[in-house]
Scaffold this motif. Structure first.
Motif, PDB file in Angstrom:
ATOM      1  N   ASP A  25      21.014   1.636   5.882  1.00  0.00           N
ATOM      2  CA  ASP A  25      21.333   3.026   6.215  1.00  0.00           C
ATOM      3  C   ASP A  25      20.209   3.946   5.742  1.00  0.00           C
ATOM      4  O   ASP A  25      20.264   4.520   4.659  1.00  0.00           O
ATOM      5  N   ILE A  26      19.201   4.094   6.575  1.00  0.00           N
ATOM      6  CA  ILE A  26      18.037   4.875   6.200  1.00  0.00           C
ATOM      7  C   ILE A  26      18.373   6.363   6.105  1.00  0.00           C
ATOM      8  O   ILE A  26      17.888   7.057   5.215  1.00  0.00           O
ATOM      9  N   GLU A  27      19.213   6.869   6.986  1.00  0.00           N
ATOM     10  CA  GLU A  27      19.530   8.295   7.000  1.00  0.00           C
ATOM     11  C   GLU A  27      20.137   8.746   5.673  1.00  0.00           C
ATOM     12  O   GLU A  27      19.860   9.854   5.207  1.00  0.00           O
ATOM     13  N   ASN A  28      20.958   7.921   5.050  1.00  0.00           N
ATOM     14  CA  ASN A  28      21.562   8.282   3.769  1.00  0.00           C
ATOM     15  C   ASN A  28      20.685   7.904   2.588  1.00  0.00           C
ATOM     16  O   ASN A  28      21.036   8.195   1.440  1.00  0.00           O
ATOM     17  N   ASN A  29      19.584   7.248   2.842  1.00  0.00           N
ATOM     18  CA  ASN A  29      18.632   6.871   1.798  1.00  0.00           C
ATOM     19  C   ASN A  29      17.234   7.361   2.165  1.00  0.00           C
ATOM     20  O   ASN A  29      16.237   6.688   1.913  1.00  0.00           O
ATOM     21  N   ILE A  30      17.175   8.563   2.738  1.00  0.00           N
ATOM     22  CA  ILE A  30      15.903   9.074   3.243  1.00  0.00           C
ATOM     23  C   ILE A  30      14.894   9.272   2.125  1.00  0.00           C
ATOM     24  O   ILE A  30      13.695   9.074   2.329  1.00  0.00           O
ATOM     25  N   GLY A  31      15.350   9.616   0.932  1.00  0.00           N
ATOM     26  CA  GLY A  31      14.439   9.776  -0.202  1.00  0.00           C
ATOM     27  C   GLY A  31      13.738   8.475  -0.538  1.00  0.00           C
ATOM     28  O   GLY A  31      12.519   8.453  -0.769  1.00  0.00           O
ATOM     29  N   LEU A  32      14.488   7.391  -0.550  1.00  0.00           N
ATOM     30  CA  LEU A  32      13.908   6.075  -0.818  1.00  0.00           C
ATOM     31  C   LEU A  32      12.959   5.674   0.304  1.00  0.00           C
ATOM     32  O   LEU A  32      11.881   5.121   0.057  1.00  0.00           O
ATOM     33  N   TYR A  33      13.331   5.988   1.542  1.00  0.00           N
ATOM     34  CA  TYR A  33      12.478   5.664   2.681  1.00  0.00           C
ATOM     35  C   TYR A  33      11.163   6.445   2.616  1.00  0.00           C
ATOM     36  O   TYR A  33      10.094   5.898   2.865  1.00  0.00           O
ATOM     37  N   ILE A  34      11.234   7.710   2.240  1.00  0.00           N
ATOM     38  CA  ILE A  34      10.020   8.526   2.120  1.00  0.00           C
ATOM     39  C   ILE A  34       9.121   7.966   1.029  1.00  0.00           C
ATOM     40  O   ILE A  34       7.896   7.913   1.191  1.00  0.00           O
ATOM     41  N   GLN A  35       9.701   7.514  -0.084  1.00  0.00           N
ATOM     42  CA  GLN A  35       8.900   6.886  -1.143  1.00  0.00           C
ATOM     43  C   GLN A  35       8.224   5.629  -0.622  1.00  0.00           C
ATOM     44  O   GLN A  35       7.061   5.367  -0.932  1.00  0.00           O
ATOM     45  N   TYR A  36       8.945   4.847   0.158  1.00  0.00           N
ATOM     46  CA  TYR A  36       8.403   3.614   0.730  1.00  0.00           C
ATOM     47  C   TYR A  36       7.230   3.929   1.662  1.00  0.00           C
ATOM     48  O   TYR A  36       6.172   3.314   1.568  1.00  0.00           O
ATOM     49  N   VAL A  37       7.428   4.892   2.549  1.00  0.00           N
ATOM     50  CA  VAL A  37       6.375   5.257   3.503  1.00  0.00           C
ATOM     51  C   VAL A  37       5.168   5.817   2.750  1.00  0.00           C
ATOM     52  O   VAL A  37       4.020   5.484   3.066  1.00  0.00           O
ATOM     53  N   THR A  38       5.407   6.639   1.742  1.00  0.00           N
ATOM     54  CA  THR A  38       4.314   7.193   0.943  1.00  0.00           C
ATOM     55  C   THR A  38       3.515   6.087   0.271  1.00  0.00           C
ATOM     56  O   THR A  38       2.277   6.119   0.265  1.00  0.00           O
ATOM     57  N   ALA A  39       4.211   5.093  -0.254  1.00  0.00           N
ATOM     58  CA  ALA A  39       3.521   3.963  -0.881  1.00  0.00           C
ATOM     59  C   ALA A  39       2.708   3.181   0.142  1.00  0.00           C
ATOM     60  O   ALA A  39       1.582   2.754  -0.146  1.00  0.00           O
ATOM     61  N   ARG A  40       3.254   2.998   1.327  1.00  0.00           N
ATOM     62  CA  ARG A  40       2.509   2.276   2.376  1.00  0.00           C
ATOM     63  C   ARG A  40       1.258   3.046   2.788  1.00  0.00           C
ATOM     64  O   ARG A  40       0.191   2.465   2.967  1.00  0.00           O
ATOM     65  N   PHE A  41       1.377   4.374   2.930  1.00  0.00           N
ATOM     66  CA  PHE A  41       0.207   5.188   3.270  1.00  0.00           C
ATOM     67  C   PHE A  41      -0.817   5.165   2.141  1.00  0.00           C
ATOM     68  O   PHE A  41      -2.020   5.114   2.400  1.00  0.00           O
ATOM     69  N   ALA A  42      -0.360   5.227   0.897  1.00  0.00           N
ATOM     70  CA  ALA A  42      -1.281   5.171  -0.241  1.00  0.00           C
ATOM     71  C   ALA A  42      -2.031   3.844  -0.244  1.00  0.00           C
ATOM     72  O   ALA A  42      -3.247   3.809  -0.493  1.00  0.00           O
ATOM     73  N   ASP A  43      -1.325   2.756   0.030  1.00  0.00           N
ATOM     74  CA  ASP A  43      -1.972   1.446   0.098  1.00  0.00           C
ATOM     75  C   ASP A  43      -2.990   1.408   1.225  1.00  0.00           C
ATOM     76  O   ASP A  43      -4.107   0.909   1.049  1.00  0.00           O
ATOM     77  N   GLN A  44      -2.637   1.947   2.372  1.00  0.00           N
ATOM     78  CA  GLN A  44      -3.556   1.975   3.511  1.00  0.00           C
ATOM     79  C   GLN A  44      -4.793   2.802   3.170  1.00  0.00           C
ATOM     80  O   GLN A  44      -5.923   2.393   3.468  1.00  0.00           O
ATOM     81  N   ASN A  45      -4.607   3.948   2.543  1.00  0.00           N
ATOM     82  CA  ASN A  45      -5.745   4.788   2.161  1.00  0.00           C
ATOM     83  C   ASN A  45      -6.643   4.065   1.166  1.00  0.00           C
ATOM     84  O   ASN A  45      -7.871   4.152   1.251  1.00  0.00           O
ATOM     85  N   HIS A  46      -6.038   3.367   0.214  1.00  0.00           N
ATOM     86  CA  HIS A  46      -6.815   2.605  -0.762  1.00  0.00           C
ATOM     87  C   HIS A  46      -7.663   1.546  -0.065  1.00  0.00           C
ATOM     88  O   HIS A  46      -8.846   1.373  -0.385  1.00  0.00           O
ATOM     89  N   ARG A  47      -7.074   0.846   0.877  1.00  0.00           N
ATOM     90  CA  ARG A  47      -7.818  -0.185   1.610  1.00  0.00           C
ATOM     91  C   ARG A  47      -8.982   0.409   2.400  1.00  0.00           C
ATOM     92  O   ARG A  47     -10.080  -0.136   2.424  1.00  0.00           O
ATOM     93  N   ILE A  48      -8.723   1.530   3.059  1.00  0.00           N
ATOM     94  CA  ILE A  48      -9.776   2.184   3.843  1.00  0.00           C
ATOM     95  C   ILE A  48     -10.921   2.615   2.927  1.00  0.00           C
ATOM     96  O   ILE A  48     -12.093   2.365   3.218  1.00  0.00           O
ATOM     97  N   LEU A  49     -10.586   3.253   1.811  1.00  0.00           N
ATOM     98  CA  LEU A  49     -11.622   3.718   0.895  1.00  0.00           C
ATOM     99  C   LEU A  49     -12.365   2.566   0.240  1.00  0.00           C
ATOM    100  O   LEU A  49     -13.581   2.639   0.021  1.00  0.00           O
ATOM    101  N   SER A  50     -11.659   1.502  -0.057  1.00  0.00           N
ATOM    102  CA  SER A  50     -12.300   0.329  -0.648  1.00  0.00           C
ATOM    103  C   SER A  50     -13.285  -0.295   0.336  1.00  0.00           C
ATOM    104  O   SER A  50     -14.417  -0.639  -0.038  1.00  0.00           O
TER     105      SER A  50
END
Length: 66
Positions: A25-50
């Motif tokens: 149930d992503i809609e009722n756990n949107i905060g957790l989902y946003i944290q997950y997406v933020t972590a995925r974007f941070a990982d992607q940015n780290h890979r690009i910069l590396s």
């Protein structure tokens, strides 16, 4: 040379989120989902910069030879 940049994959991460967390149930756990997406974007940015840093180092080696 590496491709720099990305496209918005906020909605594409839904299946990965469900698989990784087990939360259905992503809609009722949107905060957790946003944290997950933020972590995925941070990982992607780290890979690009590396990768970019590695390519810059390789370019410096080539330029020193010239």
């Amino acid at each position: 040379m590496a491709f720099i940049g990305s496209h918005n994959r906020f909605n594409e991460f839904r299946e990965d989120f469900i698989k990784d967390t087990g939360v259905q149930d992503i809609e009722n756990n949107i905060g957790l989902y946003i944290q997950y997406v933020t972590a995925r974007f941070a990982d992607q940015n780290h890979r690009i910069l590396s990768n970019l840093a590695n390519e810059i180092q390789d370019l410096q080696k080539v330029l020193k030879k010239v």
